[in-house]
Each structure stands twice: as structure tokens, then as C-alpha cells.
Enzyme design. Sequence first.
Site, PDB file in Angstrom:
ATOM      1  N   ASN A 193     -43.852   4.403  -6.152  1.00  0.00           N
ATOM      2  CA  ASN A 193     -44.602   3.534  -6.987  1.00  0.00           C
ATOM      3  C   ASN A 193     -45.499   4.401  -8.080  1.00  0.00           C
ATOM      4  OD1 ASN A 193     -46.774   4.676  -5.519  1.00  0.00           O
ATOM      5  ND2 ASN A 193     -46.882   2.905  -4.231  1.00  0.00           N
ATOM      6  N   ASP A 263     -39.903  -2.493   0.285  1.00  0.00           N
ATOM      7  CA  ASP A 263     -38.571  -2.206   0.872  1.00  0.00           C
ATOM      8  C   ASP A 263     -37.606  -3.317   0.578  1.00  0.00           C
ATOM      9  OD1 ASP A 263     -39.879  -0.059   1.902  1.00  0.00           O
ATOM     10  OD2 ASP A 263     -40.648  -1.341   3.839  1.00  0.00           O
ATOM     11  N   ALA A 293     -39.835 -11.903  -1.495  1.00  0.00           N
ATOM     12  CA  ALA A 293     -40.448 -11.401  -0.243  1.00  0.00           C
ATOM     13  C   ALA A 293     -41.889 -11.756  -0.184  1.00  0.00           C
ATOM     14  CB  ALA A 293     -40.139 -10.065  -0.064  1.00  0.00           C
TER      15      ALA A 293
END
Length: 313
Positions: A193, A263, A293
Site C-alpha cells: 500500500n 487480502d 469484500a
Amino acid sequence: MTTPQNGTGEGRILVVGSVNVDLVLAVPRHPEPGETLLGTGSRRSPGGKGANQACAAARLGGDVRFAGRTGTGPDADLALDLLRQAGADLSATTEVPDVETGLAVVTVDEAGENSIVILAGANGTWSPEHLEDLRGEVAASDLVVSQGEIPAPAVDQLARFCAESGTRFLLNLAPVIDVDERTLATADPLVVNESEGRLALAALTGAEAPDDDATTVQQLRRAGVSSVVMTRGAQGAIVSDEAATIDVSSPSVVAVDTTGAGDAFVGALALGLARGERLRHACRRAVRVGAFAVTRHGAQHSYPDVGDELPAS
């Protein structure tokens, strides 16, 4: 340059990494230092970046083998439950006696943002020697995936095996750990990130990283990383390889819980790469999986199955 592969050619993925039980605490907002705050709920569920990524790829139909280390007892069963249901091969996962299964304490506020504290437990017992039994499995895989939640010497050994066998290696350097520079050079891609990318660049070059994300990505590649994917949450990702550096936008969704979304992204990215997709194409699907998600609670519970409709880009 894309790493040559000596695997099955059928998309076989080996994930070597962490497996935890997540203790998730719902809070109206994150507490200030020294503040006591009343929570609004709690739950225990499977987690760990390695297990999450393996579960995400398996739920999407991937041929996934997961190598992890748990303690004994009911926490180990809980930590592996959804991986089993997803059809991941757990024959390379080991129980470590007299050690607890890894634990992550996750607080999630009403905006869906989380903060996480991790106790490594059995994840911290990985050593280079434990990788010896996986040497053949590395060579037989189309893609090997690892993260920063197991000790750096084990990650370094895994990268060496990938380099020796010509197996493509995806390294999600989260959190940033002190891996060897050769490990970063083997990564194809290195997935980070924004903050992880700057820390990785500083470790490689010894210089302060720029504030601009695209410049950080480009400098990582100039420092010797074959390809880089920088995830940026709702902004999507920056993808850089020998072809180009491009932005990949994320679908606009209402987030309820961001736990494990990165993930989910990595698992979907791994699946695409293992099946031979180009990095940018695999990333376009991965941002949609990550967006899916965040619209559900939890980590592995929030991941899509093969038949689920993903948000449109």
C-alpha cells in the site's frame, strides 16, 4: 521482466504465510490514546494475511495449497475452517506444539475503517529450515505468494527457492519486514500500500521516499523490483511493469468493513497471474474483488465465490 515459470501451467498457487484467529471488536469510533470506549459487538473468525489470500483465491475457483503454522486446540480449527470449506489443500499446514495460534485483535468503526494488533503465535516459528519440505512444491507451482506476517528469513528462503526454480513470486510486503534486497528483486509483483511502498523504497535506497504514489512506484522499479502493485483503497491501484505504469480505478461502493479487503485483492491478483493473465488485467479484476469484500463484514466471510457478481468498474 516477467519471471519464467516451471509449474503446471494450470494455475497452481502455493501460499506460504500467516494464519490467525481474528477477534473483531465493533466500535462507534476508534479510541484516543488513554481512552476507554464501549464497544458495540464482537466476533471471532478466521484470519491472517496468508490464510486470507489463500481463501480468496480458492473461493474464486483457484487450485490453492496453503502452508501455514498453527498452535493446537480449538483456535487452530477455527483459523482453518473457511480455508477447508473453500477447498484449499492444507496438507502443508503444520501444528506447532506448546504455541498458540496467531491472534489478531481488530477494531472496526462505524465507517468501516479498522485498526489491527497482531500476536504472531505459531506464525513466528517459521524458519528457513521449515521451507525445505516445500522446495518441490515451489517448483511445481505456477505462482508462490507470501507476506510480511512470517519472519523475514523464511520469506528470503522462499524467494531463493522461487529464483532457483523459475517460479513466479508474489510478495505482499505487509507489514514491512527486513527482507533481503534480493527478495524484493525476485518479487514479481511486489504488492504494497502507500505507506508500505515508501518504507520499502527507503529500505532499498536509503533515501526518503517521495510523497507522490506514482513516483514511489516508479522509483521502486528503478531500484530493481521487477513489477509493483500499489493498492490505494477506494482509489484503486497503481500497476507498474516493463510495459507501462497505469492507474486501475476501483468501483464505487459503500464500505461496511475494510478488514481483509487487501487480502481479497491479493488472492484475486494471484489467481489471475497463476492462470497466465497480464498484470494489469489481473489487477482490474482484483480491485473489483476487493471492492466486493468491503461491502460485507469480516475477512474471509466477505470474499466472493465463483458465481457472485462483482461490482462494475
